[in-house]
Motif scaffolding. Structure first.
Motif, mmCIF file in Angstrom:
data_model
loop_
_atom_site.group_PDB
_atom_site.id
_atom_site.type_symbol
_atom_site.label_atom_id
_atom_site.label_comp_id
_atom_site.label_asym_id
_atom_site.label_seq_id
_atom_site.Cartn_x
_atom_site.Cartn_y
_atom_site.Cartn_z
ATOM 1 N N ALA A 195 0.820 -1.211 0.000
ATOM 2 C CA ALA A 195 0.000 0.000 0.000
ATOM 3 C C ALA A 195 0.855 1.262 0.000
ATOM 4 N N ARG A 196 1.931 1.228 0.745
ATOM 5 C CA ARG A 196 2.806 2.397 0.812
ATOM 6 C C ARG A 196 3.573 2.597 -0.492
ATOM 7 N N ALA A 197 3.983 1.480 -1.132
ATOM 8 C CA ALA A 197 4.784 1.572 -2.355
ATOM 9 C C ALA A 197 3.944 1.907 -3.584
ATOM 10 N N TRP A 198 2.774 1.262 -3.726
ATOM 11 C CA TRP A 198 1.994 1.394 -4.956
ATOM 12 C C TRP A 198 0.540 1.827 -4.727
ATOM 13 N N GLY A 199 0.191 2.092 -3.481
ATOM 14 C CA GLY A 199 -1.171 2.498 -3.187
ATOM 15 C C GLY A 199 -1.997 1.327 -2.687
ATOM 16 N N TRP A 200 -3.015 1.656 -1.880
ATOM 17 C CA TRP A 200 -3.826 0.584 -1.292
ATOM 18 C C TRP A 200 -4.580 -0.197 -2.356
ATOM 19 N N GLU A 201 -4.846 0.429 -3.511
ATOM 20 C CA GLU A 201 -5.562 -0.276 -4.574
ATOM 21 C C GLU A 201 -4.778 -1.490 -5.079
ATOM 22 N N MET A 202 -3.469 -1.321 -5.258
ATOM 23 C CA MET A 202 -2.645 -2.425 -5.761
ATOM 24 C C MET A 202 -2.548 -3.553 -4.749
ATOM 25 N N ALA A 203 -2.652 -3.227 -3.467
ATOM 26 C CA ALA A 203 -2.638 -4.285 -2.441
ATOM 27 C C ALA A 203 -3.822 -5.221 -2.641
ATOM 28 N N PHE A 204 -5.001 -4.657 -2.919
ATOM 29 C CA PHE A 204 -6.181 -5.487 -3.190
ATOM 30 C C PHE A 204 -6.008 -6.315 -4.466
ATOM 31 N N ILE A 205 -5.459 -5.711 -5.507
ATOM 32 C CA ILE A 205 -5.312 -6.408 -6.789
ATOM 33 C C ILE A 205 -4.322 -7.562 -6.698
ATOM 34 N N ILE A 206 -3.163 -7.308 -6.108
ATOM 35 C CA ILE A 206 -2.114 -8.337 -6.046
ATOM 36 C C ILE A 206 -2.548 -9.518 -5.175
ATOM 37 N N ILE A 207 -3.084 -9.231 -3.996
ATOM 38 C CA ILE A 207 -3.505 -10.312 -3.100
ATOM 39 C C ILE A 207 -4.702 -11.054 -3.694
ATOM 40 N N GLY A 208 -5.628 -10.324 -4.307
ATOM 41 C CA GLY A 208 -6.792 -10.965 -4.914
ATOM 42 C C GLY A 208 -6.422 -11.900 -6.049
ATOM 43 N N ALA A 209 -5.375 -11.552 -6.798
ATOM 44 C CA ALA A 209 -4.967 -12.368 -7.946
ATOM 45 C C ALA A 209 -4.429 -13.736 -7.538
ATOM 46 N N LEU A 210 -3.991 -13.891 -6.298
ATOM 47 C CA LEU A 210 -3.457 -15.184 -5.845
ATOM 48 C C LEU A 210 -4.503 -16.290 -5.954
ATOM 49 N N GLY A 211 -5.760 -15.935 -5.758
ATOM 50 C CA GLY A 211 -6.821 -16.941 -5.824
ATOM 51 C C GLY A 211 -6.964 -17.547 -7.204
ATOM 52 N N PHE A 212 -6.745 -16.749 -8.242
ATOM 53 C CA PHE A 212 -6.857 -17.267 -9.601
ATOM 54 C C PHE A 212 -5.742 -18.266 -9.909
ATOM 55 N N ILE A 213 -4.566 -18.043 -9.320
ATOM 56 C CA ILE A 213 -3.459 -18.993 -9.482
ATOM 57 C C ILE A 213 -3.797 -20.315 -8.800
ATOM 58 N N TRP A 214 -4.378 -20.239 -7.607
ATOM 59 C CA TRP A 214 -4.747 -21.449 -6.861
ATOM 60 C C TRP A 214 -5.765 -22.284 -7.634
ATOM 61 N N MET A 215 -6.655 -21.645 -8.348
ATOM 62 C CA MET A 215 -7.669 -22.370 -9.116
ATOM 63 C C MET A 215 -7.038 -23.351 -10.092
ATOM 64 N N GLY A 216 -5.952 -22.926 -10.736
ATOM 65 C CA GLY A 216 -5.271 -23.816 -11.679
ATOM 66 C C GLY A 216 -4.717 -25.056 -10.999
ATOM 67 N N LEU A 217 -4.139 -24.893 -9.801
ATOM 68 C CA LEU A 217 -3.595 -26.041 -9.062
ATOM 69 C C LEU A 217 -4.704 -27.005 -8.646
#
Length: 484
Positions: A195-217
């Motif tokens: 959040a400090r480096a890229w804004g709180w918005e990117m924190a939501f995007i990056i962490i949220g994207a992890l779920g899509f990776i898990w779906m493939g596994l």
């Protein structure tokens, strides 16, 4: 030679357990993004009060509770594989959508930039309007997040019941359930810095994207044990050791278990025992999950992105993570070494874990000497909760047929969500009220907002022992449900 014909037992069930652990870790990281960013990053932009944040967390818990009313049945209907895939897709989408709330609020209120929102005078009509529209936008995203996340535990518990015999379920559940504390542990070390480096918005995007990776596994590795090519016959025999089946090799002839209708579930005391256990205790965990970063910021001045703030939250959840995994072994000790049946052993262990939260009574008083004391004591409380929760979930597999496990977990998680809504919504309003009262409100020597925290800590400290007593009164002895 075909893998299923080898004599050495495969251990693929632990791969499934690892996937459940990863999903639960991602689940809790998605929840933590808001709690770790609202106080120091989001609230200044949208002029939120504690009551605003309490409304968001409280209604999120309500959304989660209602979704759980149907999530378990949905998982039982769709099956573990498809149901879990749909659940994590929905909650990951909801997590990512949070990032757009600032832009939409800015456009709705007619401002040219986010900075313009921040510069609005606090307490003005414009600030109230910004807070109101932003709260509704975040609530919309939390609704999507809640609907998806409601499927996590019903699917995970169902997968555990499919891949582990009864004697191992508490341990395997404690492992995947520790993903909650690992997620909460990883979150403060990463999210505030993102959040400090890229804004709180990117924190939501990056962490949220992890779920899509898990779906493939999950799509690649999961199938029911009897159909999974990675599970050999020896492991299948081990998994199905509780089944009274004459020939476990003849998989196709195994009878499908009859399911219990949704409304009939409420006629069993075993169901109500689980509901009470969840209602009384889930809110405690969620309170500390949602409010701990704000607590250290409010009471001690350590923001979530400061070195000390990160260290305190990290230490808290490190204690939870390390101690909670061992909680799943204690009932196994009672069963194998003391000769107890699984339910009696679990209830004995749960009584021990119910005593841990009593330490929360000392968190606020000792905090006067150092912020490390609340971090350590809340960590011990959290470890007790996670060990309690793992064994509470396992009581379902002890007493209900596998075909109904998802439904019962869903009902119980709904009860836990209602308890969480009560404590989070109430705490937000209570903290604002207490802060306004100042010295006019006292409790155990504390004034104002610190006194309010002390009140809530006292409630959390005794909730588990009260819950255990009610559960024991409802189901005093081991009594599995038999479906005719």
């Amino acid at each position: 030679m075909n893998p299923v014909q080898t004599t050495k037992m495969s251990n693929f069930r632990w791969v499934i357990c690892a996937l459940l652990f990863l999903a639960t870790t991602i689940n809790y990281m998605d929840r933590q993004v808001l709690s770790l960013t609202w106080k120091d990053f989001i609230a200044p932009e949208f002029h939120w009060t504690d009551a605003d944040y309490g409304t968001i967390t409280g209604l999120f818990s309500l959304f989660y509770a209602v979704a759980n009313l149907f999530a378990g049945k949905f998982i039982d209907w769709m099956g573990t594989k498809k149901g879990y895939l749909i659940a994590i897709f929905v909650w990951s989408l909801g997590a990512v959508l949070h990032a757009g709330c600032g832009w939409v609020a800015m456009k709705c209120e007619g401002y040219d930039s986010i900075e313009a929102l921040r510069m609005v005078q606090a307490g003005s009509d414009a600030a109230v309007a910004i807070a109101t529209i932003s709260v509704w936008l975040f609530l919309s995203c939390r609704l999507i997040l809640a609907v998806g996340e409601a499927g996590n535990f019903p699917a995970a518990i169902k997968a555990t019941a499919e891949y582990f015999p009864k004697k191992d379920r508490a341990f395997s559940t404690s492992i995947f359930n520790s993903g909650a504390s690992v997620g909460a542990l990883a979150a403060p070390a990463t999210i505030p810095l993102l959040a400090r480096a890229w804004g709180w918005e990117m924190a939501f995007i990056i962490i949220g994207a992890l779920g899509f990776i898990w779906m493939g596994l999950w799509a690649w590795l999961y199938d029911k044990p009897a159909k999974n090519k990675r599970v050999n016959q020896a492991e299948l025999n081990y998994i199905e050791q509780d089944n009274d089946i004459a020939n476990v090799q003849d998989r196709d002839k195994q009878k499908e278990e009859k399911t219990i209708s949704f409304w009939k579930c409420f006629t069993f005391k075993q169901t109500w025992s689980f509901l009470v256990g969840k209602f009384m205790t889930d809110g405690v965990w969620w309170f500390f999950l949602f409010w701990a970063p704000a607590y250290f910021s409010d009471q001690y001045g350590y923001t979530s992105d400061s070195a000390m703030g990160i260290a305190l939250i990290f230490t808290l959840y490190a204690i939870v993570t390390i101690l909670s995994i061992g909680g799943g072994y204690l009932p196994t000790y009672f069963v194998e070494k003391k000769g107890m049946n699984p339910y009696l052993g679990r209830m004995r262990a749960m009584f021990i874990f119910a005593c841990f939260p009593v330490l929360g009574l000392f968190a606020q008083p000792l905090g006067a000497y150092s912020a490390w004391w609340p971090a350590i004591l809340i960590g011990l409380l959290g470890a007790g909760h996670q060990a309690w929760s793992a064994n509470l979930f396992s009581t379902i597999g002890d007493m209900f047929p596998k075909s109904t496990i998802g439904t019962i977990v869903g009902l119980g998680t709904m009860a836990g969500g209602i308890g969480s809504m009560s404590i989070n919504l109430g705490s937000g309003k209570f903290f604002d009220w207490a802060a306004a009262q100042g010295a006019n409100f006292t409790f155990f020597g504390f004034e104002g907002k610190p006194a309010a925290y002390m009140v809530v800590f006292c409630i959390c400290a005794v909730a588990y022992l009260i819950g255990w007593c009610i559960m024991k009164a409802l189901v005093p002895k081991y009594k599995p449900i038999e479906v005719e």
